[in-house]
Write an enzyme that holds these catalytic residues in place. Structure first.
Site, short mmCIF file in Angstrom:
data_model
loop_
_atom_site.label_atom_id
_atom_site.label_comp_id
_atom_site.label_asym_id
_atom_site.label_seq_id
_atom_site.Cartn_x
_atom_site.Cartn_y
_atom_site.Cartn_z
N LYS A 100 -4.25 -3.82 -11.72
CA LYS A 100 -5.31 -4.84 -11.68
C LYS A 100 -6.70 -4.25 -11.51
CE LYS A 100 -5.38 -6.76 -6.99
NZ LYS A 100 -5.57 -8.04 -6.31
N ASP A 101 -6.77 -2.99 -11.08
CA ASP A 101 -8.08 -2.35 -10.94
C ASP A 101 -8.50 -1.60 -12.21
OD1 ASP A 101 -8.44 -3.21 -8.31
OD2 ASP A 101 -7.22 -1.56 -7.54
N ARG A 155 -14.17 -6.36 3.56
CA ARG A 155 -13.91 -5.14 2.77
C ARG A 155 -13.16 -4.15 3.64
NH1 ARG A 155 -16.77 -3.24 -1.42
NH2 ARG A 155 -14.90 -2.00 -1.63
N CYS A 188 -12.88 -7.17 -13.71
CA CYS A 188 -11.82 -7.49 -12.76
C CYS A 188 -12.33 -8.32 -11.59
CB CYS A 188 -11.11 -6.23 -12.29
SG CYS A 188 -12.22 -4.98 -11.68
N ARG A 223 -11.74 -14.69 -7.39
CA ARG A 223 -10.59 -15.45 -7.91
C ARG A 223 -9.91 -16.23 -6.78
NH1 ARG A 223 -5.42 -14.21 -7.44
NH2 ARG A 223 -5.96 -12.19 -6.53
N ARG A 224 -9.65 -15.54 -5.66
CA ARG A 224 -9.01 -16.23 -4.53
C ARG A 224 -9.95 -17.27 -3.94
NH1 ARG A 224 -6.92 -10.33 -2.59
NH2 ARG A 224 -4.97 -10.33 -3.78
N ARG A 278 -8.95 -4.22 7.64
CA ARG A 278 -8.96 -5.68 7.51
C ARG A 278 -8.09 -6.34 8.58
NH1 ARG A 278 -9.57 -7.30 1.17
NH2 ARG A 278 -10.89 -5.56 0.62
C1 DPM Z 1 -9.10 -6.48 -7.59
C2 DPM Z 1 -9.25 -7.54 -6.70
C3 DPM Z 1 -8.89 -7.06 -5.44
C4 DPM Z 1 -8.51 -5.69 -5.59
C5 DPM Z 1 -9.74 -8.92 -7.07
C6 DPM Z 1 -8.65 -9.98 -7.14
C7 DPM Z 1 -8.88 -7.83 -4.16
C8 DPM Z 1 -10.18 -7.75 -3.43
C9 DPM Z 1 -10.16 -8.43 -2.10
C10 DPM Z 1 -9.34 -6.48 -9.04
N1 DPM Z 1 -8.69 -5.37 -6.91
O1 DPM Z 1 -7.46 -9.78 -6.83
O2 DPM Z 1 -8.99 -11.12 -7.51
O3 DPM Z 1 -9.36 -9.36 -1.85
O4 DPM Z 1 -10.95 -8.03 -1.27
C11 DPM Z 1 -6.54 -4.32 -4.79
C12 DPM Z 1 -5.40 -4.61 -3.99
C13 DPM Z 1 -4.27 -4.08 -4.67
C14 DPM Z 1 -4.76 -3.47 -5.83
C15 DPM Z 1 -5.39 -5.32 -2.68
C16 DPM Z 1 -5.24 -6.82 -2.72
C17 DPM Z 1 -2.83 -4.08 -4.25
C18 DPM Z 1 -1.95 -4.98 -5.07
C19 DPM Z 1 -1.67 -4.53 -6.48
C20 DPM Z 1 -8.00 -4.70 -4.56
N2 DPM Z 1 -6.12 -3.60 -5.86
O5 DPM Z 1 -5.41 -7.48 -3.76
O6 DPM Z 1 -4.95 -7.39 -1.64
O7 DPM Z 1 -1.43 -3.34 -6.75
O8 DPM Z 1 -1.67 -5.39 -7.35
#
Ligand code: DPM
Length: 325
Positions: free
Chosen positions: A88-89, A157, A250, A139-140, A163
């Site tokens: 997702k990143d 963050r 993203c 998104r959330r 967190r």
């Molecule tokens: C991206 C988002 C977030 C991450 C945005 C989204 C969450 C940011 C936040 C694109 N990357 O989800 O809408 O809530 O502060 C990230 C996480 C993981 C990969 C952590 C998470 C782990 C899960 C995975 C940060 N990137 O989303 O809680 O591998 O899918």
């Protein structure tokens, strides 16, 4: 297995330094080592922009390749041979010369609620008016504001441990985090609720790992096929085509859900949502078709959502982010 690969070659894996990134990279390395006992794999860690800037909301520091750019340069400059990312990143458009060589089996892609201990036994819906919900994901934020307009949403963050400490010390009443990240870090016992797709559609690629390498490195490409998961790949290719077509990086309020069905996993259903940051304006729809046409299903859904008003919603968000509001 007798290796057809040049035994002298050491394969260098690029990874971010965070605990989550290292867990993911070690998992990939272990799978590959098992499949190819004769190859030597080495892990090289690097910091990315996303690791270094911790005090600014994610949406404001730009979206493209925040957690991936330095690793991509490492591949282009031939310092590492492939990189492991949370899919997702990984931006939907990769730099010239690099490809998404494999997608691993997805874990639970949903979002999770982690509550402050004083709410043990409750759910998000039973939290009081004004409860402080921590998330840095637009998104959330957008989807939850739509369902729970009476909560207060606050940016958060830092890595998962940071967190959790902020939650435990009372700065927040609840955090919204990916199930997959919590599970990989051994924190699944902190999950109080898994959000169903009616409340929160997950991010594109959430829960899967994406492995990127040089497009001309046929040896590495062929090695990486050992850890590819075809169903996850179909699902994620549909999701990524949808996001790419909407040109949402993203960090925009775009969510998805995918399902595979049929005796031979030949059918794919993709649901997508585009929401305004205040959660008031939402367009959502679903398409189904053959999994082998995953990417065209993604584009088809993007076209449908644009006809429902997605373009206007996204343009407003980009203007707001640029103005820094
Ligand atoms: C991206 C988002 C977030 C991450 C945005 C989204 C969450 C940011 C936040 C694109 N990357 O989800 O809408 O809530 O502060 C990230 C996480 C993981 C990969 C952590 C998470 C782990 C899960 C995975 C940060 N990137 O989303 O809680 O591998 O899918």
């Amino acid at each position: 297995m007798t290796s057809v690969f040049s035994s002298a070659r050491v394969i260098r894996i690029g990874s971010r330094k965070s605990q989550l990134a290292l867990v993911q990279t070690h998992w990939v390395r272990d799978q590959l080592q098992q499949a190819y006992p004769d190859i030597k794999f080495e892990i090289h860690t690097m910091s990315t922009q996303g690791d270094n800037i911790l005090d600014v909301a994610l949406a404001k520091i730009g979206d493209k390749g925040l957690f991936t750019k330095e690793l991509e340069l490492g591949m282009i400059n031939n310092e590492v041979d492939f990189a492991v990312h949370s899919l997702k990143d990984l931006p939907t458009k990769l730099p010239d010369g690099l490809i998404l060589a494999a997608i691993t089996e997805r874990e639970n892609p949903a979002d999770a609620v982690v509550l402050h201990e004083k709410y043990k036994g409750s759910t998000l819906a039973s939290l009081p008016v004004g409860a402080v919900i921590g998330t840095s994901s637009l998104r959330r934020l957008a989807q939850l504001r739509n369902k729970f307009p009476h909560f207060t949403f606050k940016d958060v963050r830092g890595n998962l441990n940071t967190r959790m400490t902020k939650l435990d010390s009372g700065d927040y009443d609840a955090l919204i985090l990916a199930v997959a990240g919590l599970e990989r870090l051994g924190m699944s016992d902190r999950i109080h609720q898994i959000l169903d797709p009616e409340i929160s559609l997950h991010a594109v690629g959430q829960g899967a790992l994406g492995i990127e390498c040089r497009a001309n490195d046929t040896e590495v490409i062929s090695i990486l096929k050992a850890i590819e998961h075809p169903e996850t790949r179909d699902r994620c290719l549909a999701e990524r085509a949808f996001l790419r077509d909407l040109e949402g990086g993203c960090q925009v309020p775009i969510g998805v859900n995918t399902e595979i069905s049929g005796d031979n996993n030949e059918n794919l259903t993709l649901t997508g949502i585009v929401a305004s940051v205040d959660g008031q304006n939402i367009v959502k729809n679903t398409v189904s078709g053959l999994a082998k046409n995953a990417e065209s299903l993604g584009t088809e859904l993007a076209t449908i959502l644009r006809s429902q008003g997605a373009t206007e919603i996204l343009e407003t968000i980009f203007t707001e982010i640029q103005r820094g509001s």
